[in-house]
Motif scaffolding. Sequence first.
Motif, PDB file in Angstrom:
ATOM      1  N   ASP A   1     -31.460 -34.773  33.068  1.00 19.05           N
ATOM      2  CA  ASP A   1     -30.326 -35.679  33.313  1.00 19.05           C
ATOM      3  C   ASP A   1     -29.876 -36.399  32.045  1.00 19.05           C
ATOM      4  N   LEU A   2     -30.741 -36.419  31.029  1.00 20.13           N
ATOM      5  CA  LEU A   2     -30.387 -37.159  29.808  1.00 20.13           C
ATOM      6  C   LEU A   2     -29.731 -36.284  28.744  1.00 20.13           C
ATOM      7  N   GLU A   3     -29.755 -34.973  28.962  1.00 16.18           N
ATOM      8  CA  GLU A   3     -29.318 -34.058  27.893  1.00 16.18           C
ATOM      9  C   GLU A   3     -27.899 -34.358  27.408  1.00 16.18           C
ATOM     10  N   ALA A   4     -27.035 -34.793  28.336  1.00 14.77           N
ATOM     11  CA  ALA A   4     -25.634 -35.056  27.974  1.00 14.77           C
ATOM     12  C   ALA A   4     -25.518 -36.012  26.790  1.00 14.77           C
TER      13      ALA A   4
ATOM     14  N   HIS B   1     -24.879 -34.743  23.378  1.00 17.98           N
ATOM     15  CA  HIS B   1     -23.604 -34.062  23.099  1.00 17.98           C
ATOM     16  C   HIS B   1     -22.390 -34.973  23.221  1.00 17.98           C
ATOM     17  N   LEU B   2     -22.573 -36.179  23.720  1.00 19.58           N
ATOM     18  CA  LEU B   2     -21.497 -37.173  23.758  1.00 19.58           C
ATOM     19  C   LEU B   2     -20.984 -37.439  22.353  1.00 19.58           C
ATOM     20  N   ARG B   3     -19.684 -37.621  22.223  1.00 22.60           N
ATOM     21  CA  ARG B   3     -19.165 -37.922  20.885  1.00 22.60           C
ATOM     22  C   ARG B   3     -18.591 -39.331  20.870  1.00 22.60           C
ATOM     23  N   TYR B   4     -19.219 -40.211  20.145  1.00 28.68           N
ATOM     24  CA  TYR B   4     -18.767 -41.597  20.078  1.00 28.68           C
ATOM     25  C   TYR B   4     -17.324 -41.661  19.584  1.00 28.68           C
ATOM     26  N   GLU B   5     -17.015 -40.881  18.576  1.00 33.42           N
ATOM     27  CA  GLU B   5     -15.687 -40.995  17.963  1.00 33.42           C
ATOM     28  C   GLU B   5     -14.592 -40.525  18.923  1.00 33.42           C
TER      29      GLU B   5
ATOM     30  N   ILE C   1     -20.548 -45.516  25.304  1.00 37.28           N
ATOM     31  CA  ILE C   1     -21.368 -46.684  25.616  1.00 37.28           C
ATOM     32  C   ILE C   1     -21.649 -46.768  27.119  1.00 37.28           C
ATOM     33  N   ALA C   2     -20.652 -46.470  27.925  1.00 37.61           N
ATOM     34  CA  ALA C   2     -20.846 -46.525  29.380  1.00 37.61           C
ATOM     35  C   ALA C   2     -21.902 -45.514  29.831  1.00 37.61           C
ATOM     36  N   THR C   3     -21.859 -44.327  29.228  1.00 31.14           N
ATOM     37  CA  THR C   3     -22.836 -43.296  29.604  1.00 31.14           C
ATOM     38  C   THR C   3     -24.234 -43.693  29.162  1.00 31.14           C
ATOM     39  N   VAL C   4     -24.332 -44.209  27.948  1.00 32.34           N
ATOM     40  CA  VAL C   4     -25.657 -44.635  27.471  1.00 32.34           C
ATOM     41  C   VAL C   4     -26.214 -45.720  28.397  1.00 32.34           C
ATOM     42  N   LEU C   5     -25.379 -46.660  28.766  1.00 35.58           N
ATOM     43  CA  LEU C   5     -25.842 -47.748  29.657  1.00 35.58           C
ATOM     44  C   LEU C   5     -26.265 -47.191  31.014  1.00 35.58           C
ATOM     45  N   GLU C   6     -25.484 -46.270  31.517  1.00 33.99           N
ATOM     46  CA  GLU C   6     -25.806 -45.690  32.829  1.00 33.99           C
ATOM     47  C   GLU C   6     -27.167 -44.971  32.779  1.00 33.99           C
TER      48      GLU C   6
ATOM     49  N   VAL D   1     -24.855 -43.311  14.133  1.00 31.46           N
ATOM     50  CA  VAL D   1     -25.304 -42.434  15.206  1.00 31.46           C
ATOM     51  C   VAL D   1     -25.617 -41.060  14.633  1.00 31.46           C
ATOM     52  N   LEU D   2     -26.645 -40.445  15.198  1.00 35.19           N
ATOM     53  CA  LEU D   2     -27.082 -39.121  14.726  1.00 35.19           C
ATOM     54  C   LEU D   2     -27.473 -38.292  15.940  1.00 35.19           C
ATOM     55  N   GLN D   3     -26.981 -37.087  16.015  1.00 37.14           N
ATOM     56  CA  GLN D   3     -27.312 -36.216  17.142  1.00 37.14           C
ATOM     57  C   GLN D   3     -27.744 -34.855  16.616  1.00 37.14           C
TER      58      GLN D   3
END
Lengths: 413, 413
Positions: free
Chosen positions: A218-221, A224-228, A235-240, A266-268
């Motif tokens: 469930d955390l894999e997303a 791949h999220l792109r802050y920019e 931020i909403a996804t990280v909080l969720e 941020v680094l992915q």
Amino acid sequence: MEKRIGIIGAGVAGLHLGLYLRQHGMDATIIVDRTADGIARARLPNTAAHFAVTLERERLLGVDHWPNPDLHYTCHHHSLPCQKLAFRGDLRRPSRAVDHRIYVPLLMEDFAARGGKIEVENMGVQDLARLTQRFDLVVVASGRGALAEAFAPVAAWSPHQRPQRQLLAGLFTGVRRTDPVGTTLSLSPGHGELLEMPILTFGGMASALLFETVRGGDLEALAHLRYEESPAQFIATVLEKLARHYPQVYHRIDPSSFDLCAANDVLQGGVTPVVRRGALDLGEGKFAIAAGDAHCTVDPLLGQGANVASHSAIVVGEEIVEDVAFDARFCERIERRRRERVLGASRWTNLMLQKPPPELTDLILEMSRNQPLCDEFTNNFNYPERQWDRLASPQRMRAWLDEQGAQAAGAAA
Amino acid sequence: MEKRIGIIGAGVAGLHLGLYLRQHGMDATIIVDRTADGIARARLPNTAAHFAVTLERERLLGVDHWPNPDLHYTCHHHSLPCQKLAFRGDLRRPSRAVDHRIYVPLLMEDFAARGGKIEVENMGVQDLARLTQRFDLVVVASGRGALAEAFAPVAAWSPHQRPQRQLLAGLFTGVRRTDPVGTTLSLSPGHGELLEMPILTFGGMASALLFETVRGGDLEALAHLRYEESPAQFIATVLEKLARHYPQVYHRIDPSSFDLCAANDVLQGGVTPVVRRGALDLGEGKFAIAAGDAHCTVDPLLGQGANVASHSAIVVGEEIVEDVAFDARFCERIERRRRERVLGASRWTNLMLQKPPPELTDLILEMSRNQPLCDEFTNNFNYPERQWDRLASPQRMRAWLDEQGAQAAGAAA
């Protein structure tokens, strides 16, 4: 014997080695692919903790620029929300994290001020022959690029061909510190791990969050999220995800001020762990030594990278200063002295990313009620070879449990 | 954790390990293929010197039965008759040789008196499965027979497929001791080496002569002479070869009393040097450890066999006592701790049996006029890993010469 040393890379390994050599009056040149300014302005390179053994080396090298206790942390908070477990291991000596975009340029300055030479140039395998003309020994201390790959992986110690986790690391505002101040290590079985750590950033103390995410979980997303693309959605996804998987951390967050410290904080990506041969025969009696990530790359979960790099740098430095030849025996002596710690870090990290054997689960449960056990586990972040003596087989984990049981019974009697 | 230890072999490795384990209250069984009486009555098994590091272990084990200084020697006399060179290296602490047919039965008695179990049975590979049922750990400490061969040779450290010398070893009467009492090491380039050593025999102090003979050289015949076919011809030939190749020894011989101490005080043959893997995975979580000749067999030229065996035994003993599991990590820890000394002995011995590189010849010449250099070389018989740090490459030998030259210049200034 002439000892002109060329060091490729200005990470912890390259800098600690260079500073050690200058401290002993030796000729040292660091070749780095970017200027100090370029490094300071770059994207977040990592979220590296420096444990007490590394801070002690920094003191000895005269580069401990952050002695203020407020910048340190003194414990690891462990949590397993799914089992409603939360417990703390205390460090005998504190740890500290400083954004490497602050740390590296400052130590480069120290190195140059003490007579070290810094050259800015991108080095490839094709440059090795030229470097052996200029230097009596070349140390490759950069894990990036093809130079590291010139050192062959050791198959027996490199069991994985791809990253074991996809990562999101970032520097965040809006996370209240734990009390006492510590790093938190949280597990969400089947989904991943979270490391939350106080870190000194350009804007002062903030929180590094390192999400280790399991493929298909469930955390894999997060990886791949792109802050920019959409800071708000990021931020909403990280909080969720924090609310669902890591409530102990989520509860310390002020959503209104929770954000990356800066857009490039941020680094992915993902890290394929590898242990490479520590030396490369360049012919004509010359060798290159690998150090830091060029020698051993670990997943960042346990924060072993910088600490192993620093240990390795000092071992290499001591042997350079003391030895009388840069021959195969020299390479072998280095390998012998640093192998235990390097392998300990690599094997222990790999173990923690696997489905835990029942004995490891039992150990974690026991840690939640057994302070000496938990403290030993926590302090062993400094000494991964000792941790490996404890965890290398189910028999060893069982013996550790038995020993603790015996001690607890003894204390009760 | 149960620790029932089965040891195959009652040489130095097996006995020192067994005695160490009993000293620490552990269950230890030595399985040996002959009775103590059988060993005492057998043919000369070797001519082993025990250096100071080994004597110190014997004191700690409480089996130093020969403290009398008259039984010890304090120096090595080196001679290169072809270059008219003779020089002496002094030992900081004395060495001693006792016929192993005296030594082994007495230590077996010590072991039994201290609660160790001794079983007389010939063990083969097919017995290992049965032994793992009886013991928590099996240590193979006998180089003879197929059991040792169950441990695979390490190719990188086993460069030779056949003996580098043909040997004649014997215990002799009629050789006057050197003054001061010492072992002599003599070279006859192209033909071989002679080691002459004071040794305690059943009849009191005598001389061990170990002729190392080069294939096709003038001394090779010695390895094939049969004393029992014609004692007179045997002795006459030995005397003739001594006179021609080793006059410094020959001049101390009284031909009228020169003879073997007894008809079975002679050993002929050759040793193929080998370094084997130190552990064997027996399945079901059990391992066997190799020690002594089962682990590493060296040509006897430098007398390293017994000393490495004793070192290895104590390392194995300490790890058995201290560790919590007999798993792969246990085997790895042992290997790590003893490898330097074992490899040092093996590599150094192999080096001395090759045509010397020019730097080694220079070192030998320099030793003849440089006492500190010669003394360090001599004392390093105790520490073969240090000797290897000096001799591992031409650069190292040259550096040793330079260092000595610098010191000599410094002393003169």
